[in-house]
Scaffold this motif. Structure first.
Motif, PDB file in Angstrom:
ATOM      1  N   LYS A  59      34.535  58.021  31.791  1.00  0.00           N
ATOM      2  CA  LYS A  59      33.442  57.061  31.648  1.00  0.00           C
ATOM      3  C   LYS A  59      32.525  57.046  32.856  1.00  0.00           C
ATOM      4  O   LYS A  59      31.395  56.593  32.793  1.00  0.00           O
ATOM      5  CB  LYS A  59      34.011  55.661  31.415  1.00  0.00           C
ATOM      6  CG  LYS A  59      34.823  55.543  30.123  1.00  0.00           C
ATOM      7  CD  LYS A  59      35.360  54.135  29.950  1.00  0.00           C
ATOM      8  CE  LYS A  59      36.162  54.024  28.656  1.00  0.00           C
ATOM      9  NZ  LYS A  59      36.710  52.661  28.466  1.00  0.00           N
ATOM     10  N   TYR A  60      33.045  57.522  34.001  1.00  0.00           N
ATOM     11  CA  TYR A  60      32.262  57.556  35.232  1.00  0.00           C
ATOM     12  C   TYR A  60      31.983  59.016  35.596  1.00  0.00           C
ATOM     13  O   TYR A  60      32.864  59.872  35.509  1.00  0.00           O
ATOM     14  CB  TYR A  60      33.029  56.889  36.382  1.00  0.00           C
ATOM     15  CG  TYR A  60      33.237  55.396  36.211  1.00  0.00           C
ATOM     16  CD1 TYR A  60      32.360  54.484  36.790  1.00  0.00           C
ATOM     17  CD2 TYR A  60      34.315  54.920  35.481  1.00  0.00           C
ATOM     18  CE1 TYR A  60      32.547  53.119  36.645  1.00  0.00           C
ATOM     19  CE2 TYR A  60      34.514  53.556  35.325  1.00  0.00           C
ATOM     20  CZ  TYR A  60      33.639  52.655  35.910  1.00  0.00           C
ATOM     21  OH  TYR A  60      33.825  51.305  35.754  1.00  0.00           O
TER      22      TYR A  60
ATOM     23  N   ARG B  56      42.151  43.664  31.604  1.00  0.00           N
ATOM     24  CA  ARG B  56      41.783  44.835  32.396  1.00  0.00           C
ATOM     25  C   ARG B  56      41.365  44.404  33.798  1.00  0.00           C
ATOM     26  O   ARG B  56      40.710  43.385  33.984  1.00  0.00           O
ATOM     27  CB  ARG B  56      40.621  45.578  31.731  1.00  0.00           C
ATOM     28  CG  ARG B  56      41.020  46.290  30.444  1.00  0.00           C
ATOM     29  CD  ARG B  56      41.690  47.618  30.747  1.00  0.00           C
ATOM     30  NE  ARG B  56      42.073  48.296  29.516  1.00  0.00           N
ATOM     31  CZ  ARG B  56      43.308  48.344  29.028  1.00  0.00           C
ATOM     32  NH1 ARG B  56      44.291  47.737  29.678  1.00  0.00           N
ATOM     33  NH2 ARG B  56      43.577  48.979  27.920  1.00  0.00           N
ATOM     34  N   VAL B  57      41.759  45.181  34.777  1.00  0.00           N
ATOM     35  CA  VAL B  57      41.404  44.890  36.165  1.00  0.00           C
ATOM     36  C   VAL B  57      39.998  45.407  36.446  1.00  0.00           C
ATOM     37  O   VAL B  57      39.657  46.532  36.073  1.00  0.00           O
ATOM     38  CB  VAL B  57      42.417  45.548  37.130  1.00  0.00           C
ATOM     39  CG1 VAL B  57      41.999  45.312  38.578  1.00  0.00           C
ATOM     40  CG2 VAL B  57      43.815  45.001  36.882  1.00  0.00           C
TER      41      VAL B  57
ATOM     42  N   PHE C  74      38.651  54.698  38.816  1.00  0.00           N
ATOM     43  CA  PHE C  74      37.786  53.777  38.073  1.00  0.00           C
ATOM     44  C   PHE C  74      37.910  54.009  36.570  1.00  0.00           C
ATOM     45  O   PHE C  74      37.888  53.054  35.784  1.00  0.00           O
ATOM     46  CB  PHE C  74      36.329  53.935  38.538  1.00  0.00           C
ATOM     47  CG  PHE C  74      36.000  53.122  39.755  1.00  0.00           C
ATOM     48  CD1 PHE C  74      35.240  51.970  39.658  1.00  0.00           C
ATOM     49  CD2 PHE C  74      36.468  53.500  41.011  1.00  0.00           C
ATOM     50  CE1 PHE C  74      34.938  51.203  40.780  1.00  0.00           C
ATOM     51  CE2 PHE C  74      36.169  52.752  42.128  1.00  0.00           C
ATOM     52  CZ  PHE C  74      35.409  51.602  42.025  1.00  0.00           C
ATOM     53  N   ASN C  75      38.039  55.272  36.159  1.00  0.00           N
ATOM     54  CA  ASN C  75      38.284  55.553  34.733  1.00  0.00           C
ATOM     55  C   ASN C  75      39.595  54.929  34.277  1.00  0.00           C
ATOM     56  O   ASN C  75      39.686  54.366  33.186  1.00  0.00           O
ATOM     57  CB  ASN C  75      38.320  57.065  34.498  1.00  0.00           C
ATOM     58  CG  ASN C  75      36.930  57.670  34.476  1.00  0.00           C
ATOM     59  OD1 ASN C  75      35.981  57.062  33.994  1.00  0.00           O
ATOM     60  ND2 ASN C  75      36.794  58.873  35.010  1.00  0.00           N
ATOM     61  N   TRP C  76      40.617  55.040  35.126  1.00  0.00           N
ATOM     62  CA  TRP C  76      41.933  54.476  34.807  1.00  0.00           C
ATOM     63  C   TRP C  76      41.872  52.955  34.713  1.00  0.00           C
ATOM     64  O   TRP C  76      42.505  52.363  33.833  1.00  0.00           O
ATOM     65  CB  TRP C  76      42.933  54.910  35.869  1.00  0.00           C
ATOM     66  CG  TRP C  76      44.329  54.368  35.664  1.00  0.00           C
ATOM     67  CD1 TRP C  76      45.323  54.905  34.889  1.00  0.00           C
ATOM     68  CD2 TRP C  76      44.876  53.174  36.239  1.00  0.00           C
ATOM     69  NE1 TRP C  76      46.452  54.125  34.947  1.00  0.00           N
ATOM     70  CE2 TRP C  76      46.199  53.054  35.770  1.00  0.00           C
ATOM     71  CE3 TRP C  76      44.377  52.203  37.098  1.00  0.00           C
ATOM     72  CZ2 TRP C  76      47.028  52.001  36.136  1.00  0.00           C
ATOM     73  CZ3 TRP C  76      45.184  51.137  37.465  1.00  0.00           C
ATOM     74  CH2 TRP C  76      46.502  51.050  36.995  1.00  0.00           C
ATOM     75  N   LEU C  77      41.110  52.311  35.606  1.00  0.00           N
ATOM     76  CA  LEU C  77      40.959  50.851  35.544  1.00  0.00           C
ATOM     77  C   LEU C  77      40.442  50.420  34.179  1.00  0.00           C
ATOM     78  O   LEU C  77      40.949  49.471  33.575  1.00  0.00           O
ATOM     79  CB  LEU C  77      39.994  50.358  36.634  1.00  0.00           C
ATOM     80  CG  LEU C  77      40.492  50.287  38.083  1.00  0.00           C
ATOM     81  CD1 LEU C  77      39.383  49.768  38.987  1.00  0.00           C
ATOM     82  CD2 LEU C  77      41.722  49.391  38.211  1.00  0.00           C
TER      83      LEU C  77
ATOM     84  N   GLU D 150      40.596  52.053  31.356  1.00  0.00           N
ATOM     85  CA  GLU D 150      41.382  52.507  30.209  1.00  0.00           C
ATOM     86  C   GLU D 150      42.797  51.930  30.163  1.00  0.00           C
ATOM     87  O   GLU D 150      43.293  51.559  29.085  1.00  0.00           O
ATOM     88  CB  GLU D 150      41.471  54.042  30.255  1.00  0.00           C
ATOM     89  CG  GLU D 150      41.994  54.678  28.977  1.00  0.00           C
ATOM     90  CD  GLU D 150      40.951  54.737  27.885  1.00  0.00           C
ATOM     91  OE1 GLU D 150      41.337  54.964  26.726  1.00  0.00           O
ATOM     92  OE2 GLU D 150      39.758  54.553  28.178  1.00  0.00           O
ATOM     93  N   TYR D 151      43.471  51.830  31.311  1.00  0.00           N
ATOM     94  CA  TYR D 151      44.898  51.534  31.300  1.00  0.00           C
ATOM     95  C   TYR D 151      45.340  50.358  32.165  1.00  0.00           C
ATOM     96  O   TYR D 151      46.476  49.891  32.021  1.00  0.00           O
ATOM     97  CB  TYR D 151      45.697  52.771  31.753  1.00  0.00           C
ATOM     98  CG  TYR D 151      45.497  53.971  30.873  1.00  0.00           C
ATOM     99  CD1 TYR D 151      46.020  54.007  29.579  1.00  0.00           C
ATOM    100  CD2 TYR D 151      44.769  55.070  31.329  1.00  0.00           C
ATOM    101  CE1 TYR D 151      45.836  55.112  28.774  1.00  0.00           C
ATOM    102  CE2 TYR D 151      44.582  56.183  30.529  1.00  0.00           C
ATOM    103  CZ  TYR D 151      45.113  56.204  29.240  1.00  0.00           C
ATOM    104  OH  TYR D 151      44.922  57.288  28.443  1.00  0.00           O
TER     105      TYR D 151
END
Length: 447
Positions: free
Chosen positions: A4-5, A72-73, A59-62, A64-65
């Motif tokens: 996403k980033y 979501r954080v 940042f993608n992981w934030l 998504e997961y």
């Protein structure tokens, strides 16, 4: 993982104050964009790009997961939430082992860890420094240990405002104090290995230390639960009355696990004597500090089991003060997390000593893995290696003891003149052993 980033350099011929833009879902994402340009003002561009490439997967992981209490954080959440997210990312995406240590965390690489762990931690620390400097992050840097900052300028015996003589002069002791990193996540170079703590008297040494500094009933109960249940300190200290009531047994309580974000996914078990201490604490010492002096039967399920002296939920930080006081009094260097290693070591010893078959050993080891809620089942192998070596030592010691007895018997026979001369039966013995294929293979391996 969905990307996403991403970033793009400014096209040639286009006027812009940004030479690079970071995008999020095809729109500009200024936090990372501003960070990059602040970074190149303080570092070379290769470092800035390296940091950016390490931050984007996070940042993608934030998005998504990540999860904190079911949500979501966000990158701009407070420092405590960010720390939880970073710890999850290190464990689940970078395959690191994260260990609790006083006011910070130790990070150990494993054989599955990727090579960029160090760069990622540096990049994230740099990111929040920049965003705080740019007044775009409203909390303290989550990647910095605040206690390290407080202790940084403590007097360490150096004369104030007076320069030291050169080492060649030999008039002053060498300054061996090395400044520790102020990072909240401290990366250890060595690959993580669990500690084997085989001292069966360790719990009683700790209880004795607590007695010397007049631990309250609260500290006594927590210490007993740590040794008897094998949980982390926070998993015990943050128990609620409902966690205790929900279990069928009075010797158990439900609790959370590292990475479960407060969700109760396992249970802790303790002795009958500790159960009595717990109920005594709740109905007497705790009731004294409770706002309405409630005993166990009148407390709501969401009430914390352990209270501070002012009636607020007890915290690990407050508890650690009492633990350290006892350890210092008895000159014991014992991190609370070692109670967990002691529990595992003791449990596996019990499994080996009381199981009657290999199948029973396997079943009980799997039960222990399930109870501990280990994400990596290979963790138990290090403990097993310790006990395999221990069993070999016992076998070898028994052989040496038998040899000693044979020597004594031999010397006794030599003194008795009437004893017939001993005849050797090596060939006969070997012929008998040849019937056992396992022993024959062992001998072949010695050739």
């Amino acid at each position: 993982m969905c990307v996403k980033y991403y970033y793009r350099y400014c096209p040639e011929g286009t006027e812009s104050r940004y030479e690079l833009l970071v995008f999020h879902k095809n729109g500009p994402f200024l936090p990372l964009t501003d960070y990059y340009h602040d970074c190149i003002g303080r570092n070379d561009k290769s470092t800035a790009i390296s940091y950016l490439n390490n931050l984007i997967p996070f940042f993608n992981w934030l998005d998504e997961y990540s999860s904190y209490h079911g949500k979501r954080v966000q990158w701009d959440d407070n420092q405590e939430i960010i720390r939880v997210a970073v710890e999850d990312y290190l464990m689940n995406e970078m395959y690191c082992k994260v260990r609790e240590k006083d006011s910070f965390r130790f990070v150990n690489k494993t054989n599955k860890s990727i090579k960029t762990v160090s760069c990622f931690l540096s990049a994230l620390k740099s990111f929040y420094k920049s965003l705080i400097r740019l007044k775009k992050y409203n909390y303290s840097n989550p990647m910095i240990d605040s206690y390290a900052i407080l202790n940084e300028h403590k007097n360490e015996g150096v004369r104030k405002d007076k320069p030291r003589m050169p080492s060649e002069a030999g008039t002053e002791e060498p300054n061996s104090t090395r400044r520790l990193t102020d990072s909240y996540f401290k990366l250890i170079n060595d690959e993580w290995q669990p500690e084997i703590i085989g001292d069966k008297f360790l719990p009683f040494e700790v209880y004795r230390a607590g007695k010397k500094v007049n631990w309250s009933l609260r500290e006594q109960v927590i210490a007993h639960m740590l040794f008897e249940g094998g949980s982390r300190a926070s998993e015990v200290i943050e128990l609620t009355i409902g966690d205790y009531r929900v279990r069928k047994s009075f010797q158990e309580a439900e609790t959370f696990n590292k990475g479960s974000h407060g969700k109760r996914v396992k249970f802790i078990r303790f002795s009958k004597d500790t159960t009595k201490l717990l109920m005594k604490y709740i109905n007497k010492e705790r009731a004294k500090y409770d706002e309405f002096q409630r005993t166990f039967d009148k407390l709501p399920n969401d009430a914390p089991v352990f209270l501070s002296a002012v009636g607020t939920p007890f915290t690990r930080q407050s508890w650690y003060y009492h633990w350290k006081k006892a350890m210092d009094k008895c000159e014991m260097k014992l991190n609370p997390h070692k109670t967990r290693h002691w529990f595992v070591t003791t449990s596996i010893r019990e499994i080996y000593e009381t199981s009657k078959t290999d199948a029973e050993i396997t079943i009980r080891k799997n039960q222990l893995i399930q109870y501990m809620k280990w994400r990596n089942k290979d963790t138990i192998q290090v403990y097993e290696h310790y006990f395999d070596e221990g069993r070999q030592r016992e076998t070898h010691n028994q052989m040496l003891e038998n040899m000693k007895k044979s020597e004594e018997e031999y010397l006794k026979q030599k003194k008795n003149k009437k004893t017939k001369k001993t005849t050797l039966t090596v060939m006969e013995s070997v012929q008998k052993m040849e019937q056992d294929e396992d022993i024959r293979e062992l001998f072949e391996g010695l050739e």
